[in-house]
Write a protein that holds these residues in place. Structure first.
Motif, PDB file in Angstrom:
ATOM      1  N   ALA A  72      23.228  53.893  39.621  1.00 17.37           N
ATOM      2  CA  ALA A  72      23.748  55.204  40.025  1.00 17.37           C
ATOM      3  C   ALA A  72      23.357  55.556  41.450  1.00 17.37           C
ATOM      4  N   GLY A  73      22.621  54.659  42.118  1.00 16.16           N
ATOM      5  CA  GLY A  73      22.164  54.931  43.482  1.00 16.16           C
ATOM      6  C   GLY A  73      21.082  55.989  43.546  1.00 16.16           C
ATOM      7  N   GLU A  74      20.357  56.210  42.443  1.00 15.79           N
ATOM      8  CA  GLU A  74      19.342  57.257  42.372  1.00 15.79           C
ATOM      9  C   GLU A  74      17.920  56.713  42.262  1.00 15.79           C
ATOM     10  N   LEU A  75      17.740  55.404  42.400  1.00 14.74           N
ATOM     11  CA  LEU A  75      16.407  54.829  42.240  1.00 14.74           C
ATOM     12  C   LEU A  75      15.640  54.899  43.558  1.00 14.74           C
ATOM     13  N   ARG A  76      14.519  55.584  43.536  1.00 22.04           N
ATOM     14  CA  ARG A  76      13.583  55.643  44.668  1.00 22.04           C
ATOM     15  C   ARG A  76      12.253  55.104  44.156  1.00 22.04           C
ATOM     16  N   ALA A  77      12.109  53.809  44.202  1.00 23.60           N
ATOM     17  CA  ALA A  77      11.016  53.139  43.508  1.00 23.60           C
ATOM     18  C   ALA A  77       9.670  53.516  44.097  1.00 23.60           C
ATOM     19  N   GLN A  78       8.716  53.772  43.240  1.00 24.83           N
ATOM     20  CA  GLN A  78       7.319  53.968  43.616  1.00 24.83           C
ATOM     21  C   GLN A  78       6.491  52.753  43.200  1.00 24.83           C
ATOM     22  N   THR A  79       6.808  52.198  42.045  1.00 29.60           N
ATOM     23  CA  THR A  79       6.100  51.025  41.542  1.00 29.60           C
ATOM     24  C   THR A  79       6.319  49.842  42.469  1.00 29.60           C
ATOM     25  N   ARG A  80       5.244  49.103  42.725  1.00 31.07           N
ATOM     26  CA  ARG A  80       5.369  47.884  43.513  1.00 31.07           C
ATOM     27  C   ARG A  80       5.836  46.736  42.625  1.00 31.07           C
ATOM     28  N   GLY A  81       6.679  45.867  43.161  1.00 35.23           N
ATOM     29  CA  GLY A  81       7.083  44.685  42.426  1.00 35.23           C
ATOM     30  C   GLY A  81       8.522  44.678  41.973  1.00 35.23           C
ATOM     31  N   GLY A  82       9.289  45.772  42.196  1.00 34.46           N
ATOM     32  CA  GLY A  82      10.717  45.742  41.924  1.00 34.46           C
ATOM     33  C   GLY A  82      11.123  46.042  40.504  1.00 34.46           C
ATOM     34  N   GLY A  83      10.250  46.601  39.672  1.00 33.01           N
ATOM     35  CA  GLY A  83      10.631  46.943  38.312  1.00 33.01           C
ATOM     36  C   GLY A  83       9.432  47.323  37.479  1.00 33.01           C
ATOM     37  N   PRO A  84       9.666  47.706  36.213  1.00 36.63           N
ATOM     38  CA  PRO A  84       8.553  48.069  35.329  1.00 36.63           C
ATOM     39  C   PRO A  84       7.549  46.930  35.191  1.00 36.63           C
ATOM     40  N   ILE A  85       6.277  47.304  34.991  1.00 38.82           N
ATOM     41  CA  ILE A  85       5.188  46.333  34.886  1.00 38.82           C
ATOM     42  C   ILE A  85       4.523  46.488  33.523  1.00 38.82           C
ATOM     43  N   PRO A  86       4.472  45.416  32.721  1.00 40.23           N
ATOM     44  CA  PRO A  86       3.844  45.525  31.394  1.00 40.23           C
ATOM     45  C   PRO A  86       2.363  45.876  31.495  1.00 40.23           C
ATOM     46  N   MET A  87       1.906  46.691  30.549  1.00 46.65           N
ATOM     47  CA  MET A  87       0.497  47.078  30.487  1.00 46.65           C
ATOM     48  C   MET A  87      -0.355  45.887  30.050  1.00 46.65           C
TER      49      MET A  87
END
Length: 828
Positions: free
Chosen positions: A112-127
């Motif tokens: 949707a063009g609304e992603l302003r990533a804060q997490t490093r690495g380009g996506g969710p990170i498993p715990m």
């Protein structure tokens, strides 16, 4: 009983914010068109500004209700957009959402063009497994964070199972998809607990444990050297939630700048978030909140919203805007040019002095976006950039040099090039662009090229944030050739001992070394040093209190930071008294040019003496380890048990602490005291209300710019201020000008203790290059001024103390004296 009802977000653009939250799954609700007036205006202290609003909702993650998110946009009147503040700044925070599939939510926002990533690495990170409950270790739990259009961080994770009570967590029930928790970053967990418990929030039993783990830093996008965190999960009921308990997460980041944040935010500012709580006993909650250190923001207290309810805005403990009356505000705020108590007799009182060069520009006018007064042939005002304003009667000297320079001006980026060496040698200020070793320059660059001067706040921020384009490595070799007599002492292969310290490193070396040093400069360890700093300040005052007059720089504002550095490094105060001279030697060799040989020999000898002392200090600490910075650097180990730092790296970091912790802090303290004393009403206001001191320090640092500017090497073509800066160039970006950028700071040359944008100054850097010692520098300044206020309340400038005088240096200002006087309580 208190309960959470909703969250309010003030946004810069309501339509953009609504589109983002809609893409995230929030449903649109009631909208309010532009309008003013009503009880809400009085409640939120927003005057007659117009606003429009939209209520959106998402299911609660702990109950059956819809959780409201109320968006507001203001127009008219003062407003600041806080979306450039770091997500870990005090007063910022995040909203936690439980989603069934974090990867799907991430991709939907991206599409949707609304992603302003804060997490490093380009996506969710498993715990990691060590963070999961024992029964969840077979289930992947990916976490991620991103920002809304105004900078608020949103955290997403899968729904959690019930969580048992721990020292840091209250007992929590099962979660479902929806709004799961709210987070707030606090400067002091104990103070936050006292406040929130006073208004009815339930906290875990404690004692609270701190920890450090790179996974959390990667998810939240904090600097890699984030150090220790204390995370506490408290809870309170959800309004209309049938007894469901909602989570309030509080985080204290020990190693980061705990003072930078939203303390001076207006409620109409963009990126201000408010949590709305519901209580049947408003007066009791207000009284308890104030008793616990909170502040009632709403003028006059509670406001009647309708026939059945009242409301009030409370601020949690922390620095807040002054509630001074209009008359005392006037005494604290002076127009530009009002600081000097000794105006020049060369012009009538109140008349503007003007540059003696071709432009005739009035002194005190900072150069920012463009210079309209100077033509191609007479670029005298280019000198303003290093100082932020013309230098009084020295303007004619600037003109004699700068008329020989060709310039290219577009907005804020200046290119200074092709001058004759004789022009520099004849200039008493000896300001010159930096040079780089020939092997570092592309072949297309020629020796007569200089540096791109970058002056606007926006462009300086760009340099700080783009670490790949703007290299920090090898940028401060000595500018003064080694005299023959010195070369005979040190040999032809001598390496300047500060060319590889923390401020001259790129990644990954910078992160590796800074991560080690961060543990020594954590906010918690700095706070533990306050009694030592206060004892030192009082000891210094004891040495001159009965005299009635003193050079405050030489006897107080300089010995405090050098004395603290001596404690940190594990040496004596007697040695610490030599630090100021050694620091001046090094900054002269790296920030000035064309010294007479006799002066050059003096400064080189001082450098060699300093380096020899540092090597002996390290050797002594190897034999007799102590609890100090030097031993910590020596004992730091890598994962395989080998030393983390080489001998040369330890030497470099010891010298970097000496450099960064001495002159810059001294200048910040002296400038702040001078500006308070220059207008006696200001000093009296601080004596009457010492709570104003932190604001005075920030304004002093902004206007003083203890680090005038810094260099970077451009690794690839880049646009700055509308100008293409080619790869291989030097850029010199100027805190002294960025800190007075009128597009960021209203009335930028004024010393204003109620400035809402005060924390936007760049004197301490920002982001990954934020000053490691900032908490210590602010502590030293606060204790220094508090001690003067307490011990010498009638302090004043000496009659012969005019404007502060500096030796000009491209990196730091070298201050000469600050003469003050007072009425001694007993004869000298």
């Amino acid at each position: 009983m208190i309960a959470i009802e909703s969250v309010s977000r003030h946004v810069a653009d309501l339509d953009a914010a609504a589109s983002f939250y809609e893409a995230l799954g929030f449903a649109r609700g009631e909208a309010r068109p532009w309008g003013a007036g009503g009880a809400d205006q009085a409640l939120w202290n927003t005057g007659d500004r117009e606003w429009r609003g939209l209520t959106m909702s998402l299911p609660s993650g702990v109950s059956e209700r819809q959780f409201p998110l109320r968006l507001r946009e203001y127009r008219g009147g003062p407003r600041h957009v806080w979306n450039t503040l770091d997500a870990w700044s005090v007063g910022s925070g995040h909203m936690g959402l439980c989603v069934e599939d974090p990867y799907q939510t991430w991709n939907a926002l991206a599409n949707a063009g609304e992603l302003r990533a804060q997490t490093r690495g380009g996506g969710p990170i498993p715990m990691p497994d060590e963070f999961r409950a024992e029964g969840e270790r077979h289930v992947e739990r990916p976490f991620a964070t991103f920002r809304d259009p105004d900078g608020l961080v949103i955290e997403i994770q899968p729904p959690r199972r019930a969580h048992p009570a721990t020292p840091n967590w209250v007992e929590l029930g099962d979660e479902r998809a929806g709004v799961s928790h709210l987070n707030l970053n606090v400067p002091n967990m104990a103070g936050a607990q006292k406040f929130f418990e006073a208004i009815g929030v339930e906290f875990p039993e404690g004692p609270f444990e701190s920890f450090a783990h790179p996974w959390l830093g990667n998810v939240m996008g904090t600097p890699p050297e984030d150090g220790e965190w204390t995370i506490v999960y408290a809870r309170l009921p959800e309004a209309d939630g049938d007894g469901a308990m909602f989570s309030l997460e509080l985080i204290e980041y020990h190693a980061l700048d705990v003072e930078r944040g939203y303390a001076n935010a207006l409620l109409s500012d963009a990126n201000v978030t408010m949590i709305t709580l519901r209580t049947p006993s408003l007066d009791d909650v207000m009284a308890d909140a104030v008793a616990a250190g909170g502040t009632v923001y709403t003028p006059g207290g509670a406001v009647a919203l309708d026939g059945a309810s009242r409301a009030v805005v409370l601020r949690a403990p922390g620095p807040t805007r002054s509630s001074s009356s209009a008359s005392s505000q006037a005494s604290l705020r002076q127009p530009a040019g009002g600081d000097s108590p000794h105006r020049s007799s060369r012009s009538p009182s109140g008349a503007s002095r003007r540059c003696a060069g071709p432009c005739g520009a009035p002194f005190g006018v900072a150069i920012r976006d463009t210079v309209a007064c100077c033509d191609e042939a007479s670029s005298c005002c280019i000198g303003n950039m290093l100082i932020g304003s013309c230098w009084g009667e020295g303007g004619a000297q600037w003109c004699s040099l700068m008329a020989r320079l060709r310039r290219a001006i577009t907005r804020s980026t200046w290119c200074v090039r092709t001058w004759q060496a004789s022009s520099i040698l004849s200039c008493p200020t000896r300001i010159r662009c930096s040079r780089r070793c020939e092997q570092r320059r592309p072949s297309s660059m020629t020796p007569e090229h200089g540096a791109w001067f970058v002056t606007r706040h926006e462009d300086v921020l760009k340099i700080y944030r783009d670490l790949e384009t703007f290299s920090n490595a090898d940028i401060y070799p000595t500018r003064v050739p080694i005299p023959c007599v010195i070369a005979e002492k040190v040999g032809a292969d001598y390496r300047f001992p500060t060319d590889k310290h923390l401020n001259t490193m790129d990644e990954p070396e910078h992160t590796r070394v800074r991560k080690i040093m961060t543990k020594v400069f954590s906010a918690r360890r700095v706070r533990e040093r306050e009694p030592e700093v206060r004892a030192l300040a009082n000891q210094l005052v004891d040495g001159f209190v009965n005299g009635g007059t003193v050079d405050l720089l030489g006897r107080y504002t300089s010995p405090i930071p050098t004395g603290v550095v001596a404690m940190l490094l594990g040496t004596t105060q007697e040695v610490g008294r030599k630090f100021r001279g050694w620091v001046e030697n090094i900054f002269t060799l790296t920030g000035q040019l064309d010294l007479p040989e006799e002066e050059a020999i003096k400064h080189w000898n001082g450098l060699i003496e300093c380096e020899s002392w540092a090597r002996d200090l390290i050797a002594d600490h190897r034999k007799r380890p102590r609890d100090d910075f030097t031993s910590f650097m020596i004992e730091a180990e890598s994962d395989d048990g080998s030393p983390s730092l080489s001998d040369d790296e330890i030497l470099q970091q010891v010298l970097s602490v000496l450099l960064a912790g001495s002159d810059t802090s001294s200048v910040a303290i002296a400038e702040t005291v001078y500006r308070l004393l220059a207008v006696p009403e200001r000093w009296l206001a601080v004596v009457d209300n010492p709570a104003l001191i932190p604001a005075a320090i920030e304004e002093g640092m902004r206007l003083a710019s203890p680090v005038r500017g810094l260099h970077r090497f451009v690794t690839r073509d880049v646009e700055l201020g509308g100008v293409l800066v080619p790869a291989g160039s030097d850029v010199y970006f100027m805190h002294s000008s960025a800190n007075r950028d009128a597009s960021v700071f209203a009335d930028p040359d004024a010393f204003d203790l109620e400035r809402s944008e005060m924390r936007e100054h760049l004197s301490l850097g920002t982001g990954a290059r934020f000053c490691l010692g900032a908490p210590l520098a602010r502590l030293e300044a606060r204790v220094a001024i508090e001690t003067l206020v307490e011990r010498l309340p009638d302090l004043r400038l000496a009659p012969d103390q005019g404007e502060l005088e500096y030796e000009i240096n491209m990196i730091v200002p070298i201050l000469r004296a600050l003469e003050v006087e007072w009425t001694p309580s007993s004869p000298a």
